[in-house]
Write a protein that holds these residues in place. Structure first.
Motif, mmCIF file in Angstrom:
data_model
loop_
_atom_site.group_PDB
_atom_site.id
_atom_site.type_symbol
_atom_site.label_atom_id
_atom_site.label_comp_id
_atom_site.label_asym_id
_atom_site.label_seq_id
_atom_site.Cartn_x
_atom_site.Cartn_y
_atom_site.Cartn_z
ATOM 1 N N GLY A 29 19.192 75.417 83.176
ATOM 2 C CA GLY A 29 18.890 76.832 83.220
ATOM 3 C C GLY A 29 18.094 77.328 82.036
ATOM 4 O O GLY A 29 17.343 78.289 82.145
ATOM 5 N N SER A 30 18.238 76.706 80.892
ATOM 6 C CA SER A 30 17.567 77.173 79.692
ATOM 7 C C SER A 30 16.238 76.477 79.448
ATOM 8 O O SER A 30 15.429 76.937 78.656
ATOM 9 N N TYR A 31 16.004 75.373 80.103
ATOM 10 C CA TYR A 31 14.786 74.606 79.868
ATOM 11 C C TYR A 31 13.607 75.164 80.657
ATOM 12 O O TYR A 31 13.756 75.733 81.739
ATOM 13 N N THR A 32 12.439 74.950 80.124
ATOM 14 C CA THR A 32 11.206 75.220 80.854
ATOM 15 C C THR A 32 10.942 74.074 81.828
ATOM 16 O O THR A 32 11.198 72.906 81.511
ATOM 17 N N LEU A 33 10.476 74.401 82.994
ATOM 18 C CA LEU A 33 10.122 73.401 84.008
ATOM 19 C C LEU A 33 8.626 73.465 84.263
ATOM 20 O O LEU A 33 8.026 74.535 84.158
ATOM 21 N N GLY A 34 8.061 72.339 84.603
ATOM 22 C CA GLY A 34 6.630 72.321 84.841
ATOM 23 C C GLY A 34 6.228 71.347 85.920
ATOM 24 O O GLY A 34 6.963 70.413 86.249
ATOM 25 N N TRP A 35 5.055 71.616 86.469
ATOM 26 C CA TRP A 35 4.421 70.703 87.420
ATOM 27 C C TRP A 35 3.099 70.229 86.812
ATOM 28 O O TRP A 35 2.347 71.037 86.242
ATOM 29 N N PHE A 36 2.848 68.962 86.964
ATOM 30 C CA PHE A 36 1.636 68.328 86.479
ATOM 31 C C PHE A 36 1.067 67.484 87.606
ATOM 32 O O PHE A 36 1.761 67.175 88.572
ATOM 33 N N GLU A 85 -9.814 68.185 96.484
ATOM 34 C CA GLU A 85 -9.705 67.922 95.042
ATOM 35 C C GLU A 85 -8.306 68.166 94.487
ATOM 36 O O GLU A 85 -8.046 67.874 93.317
ATOM 37 N N ASP A 86 -7.401 68.696 95.309
ATOM 38 C CA ASP A 86 -6.005 68.813 94.893
ATOM 39 C C ASP A 86 -5.238 67.503 95.099
ATOM 40 O O ASP A 86 -4.075 67.390 94.709
ATOM 41 N N THR A 87 -5.880 66.533 95.708
ATOM 42 C CA THR A 87 -5.241 65.242 95.917
ATOM 43 C C THR A 87 -4.880 64.609 94.585
ATOM 44 O O THR A 87 -5.723 64.473 93.696
ATOM 45 N N ALA A 88 -3.607 64.249 94.440
ATOM 46 C CA ALA A 88 -3.114 63.694 93.180
ATOM 47 C C ALA A 88 -1.642 63.326 93.356
ATOM 48 O O ALA A 88 -1.025 63.644 94.363
ATOM 49 N N ILE A 89 -1.122 62.661 92.357
ATOM 50 C CA ILE A 89 0.321 62.520 92.249
ATOM 51 C C ILE A 89 0.827 63.700 91.441
ATOM 52 O O ILE A 89 0.312 63.963 90.340
ATOM 53 N N TYR A 90 1.799 64.392 91.981
ATOM 54 C CA TYR A 90 2.347 65.572 91.318
ATOM 55 C C TYR A 90 3.695 65.208 90.696
ATOM 56 O O TYR A 90 4.568 64.632 91.351
ATOM 57 N N TYR A 91 3.826 65.566 89.436
ATOM 58 C CA TYR A 91 5.030 65.269 88.674
ATOM 59 C C TYR A 91 5.710 66.557 88.243
ATOM 60 O O TYR A 91 5.051 67.512 87.833
ATOM 61 N N CYS A 92 7.026 66.567 88.311
ATOM 62 C CA CYS A 92 7.758 67.655 87.679
ATOM 63 C C CYS A 92 8.297 67.153 86.349
ATOM 64 O O CYS A 92 8.478 65.938 86.147
ATOM 65 N N ALA A 93 8.531 68.073 85.467
ATOM 66 C CA ALA A 93 8.978 67.728 84.127
ATOM 67 C C ALA A 93 9.740 68.899 83.535
ATOM 68 O O ALA A 93 9.612 70.041 83.993
ATOM 69 N N THR A 94 10.491 68.605 82.501
ATOM 70 C CA THR A 94 11.251 69.669 81.866
ATOM 71 C C THR A 94 11.492 69.382 80.401
ATOM 72 O O THR A 94 11.380 68.226 79.948
#
Length: 117
Positions: A29-36, A85-94
């Motif tokens: 809950g306190s961490y930032t989450l991201g997509w790459f 051009e959105d083709t890619a591997i998408y990763y989540c991270a925190t």
């Protein structure tokens, strides 16, 4: 912290996908989450991040929307009007903080998104 991304697949240009990333472990809950995202031969690229309080930062255009559900320990990436051009591997991270100078502490395994023309 463990992250499990899902929702990728093959979609035609102009279509939509929603990626999900389920997190386990404390401090979600306190961490930032991201997509790459990353394509072969290129570096990993920021897509969007969202803080623990729900404040988003976008590094792409307005076709993408990041959101989180702390009750479900899940972060989402809604992707509309997809382009080849959105083709890619998408990763989540925190991590406690995610910025262009402070990379995430934890990474998921990635989910492939392929957009056909």
């Amino acid at each position: 912290v463990q992250l499990q991304a899902s929702g990728g697949g093959l979609v035609q240009a102009g279509g939509s996908l929603r990626l999900s990333c389920a997190a386990s472990g404390r401090t979600f809950g306190s961490y930032t989450l991201g997509w790459f995202r990353q394509v072969p031969g290129k570096g990993r690229e920021f897509v969007a991040t969202i803080t623990g309080s729900g404040s988003p930062t976008y590094y792409t255009d307005s076709r993408f929307t990041i959101s989180r559900d702390n009750a479900k320990n899940t972060v989402y990436l809604q992707m509309n009007s997809l382009k080849p051009e959105d083709t890619a591997i998408y990763y989540c991270a925190t991590g406690p903080t995610i910025t262009t100078s402070t990379l995430p502490r934890y990474w998921g395994q990635g989910t492939q998104v392929t957009v056909s023309s």
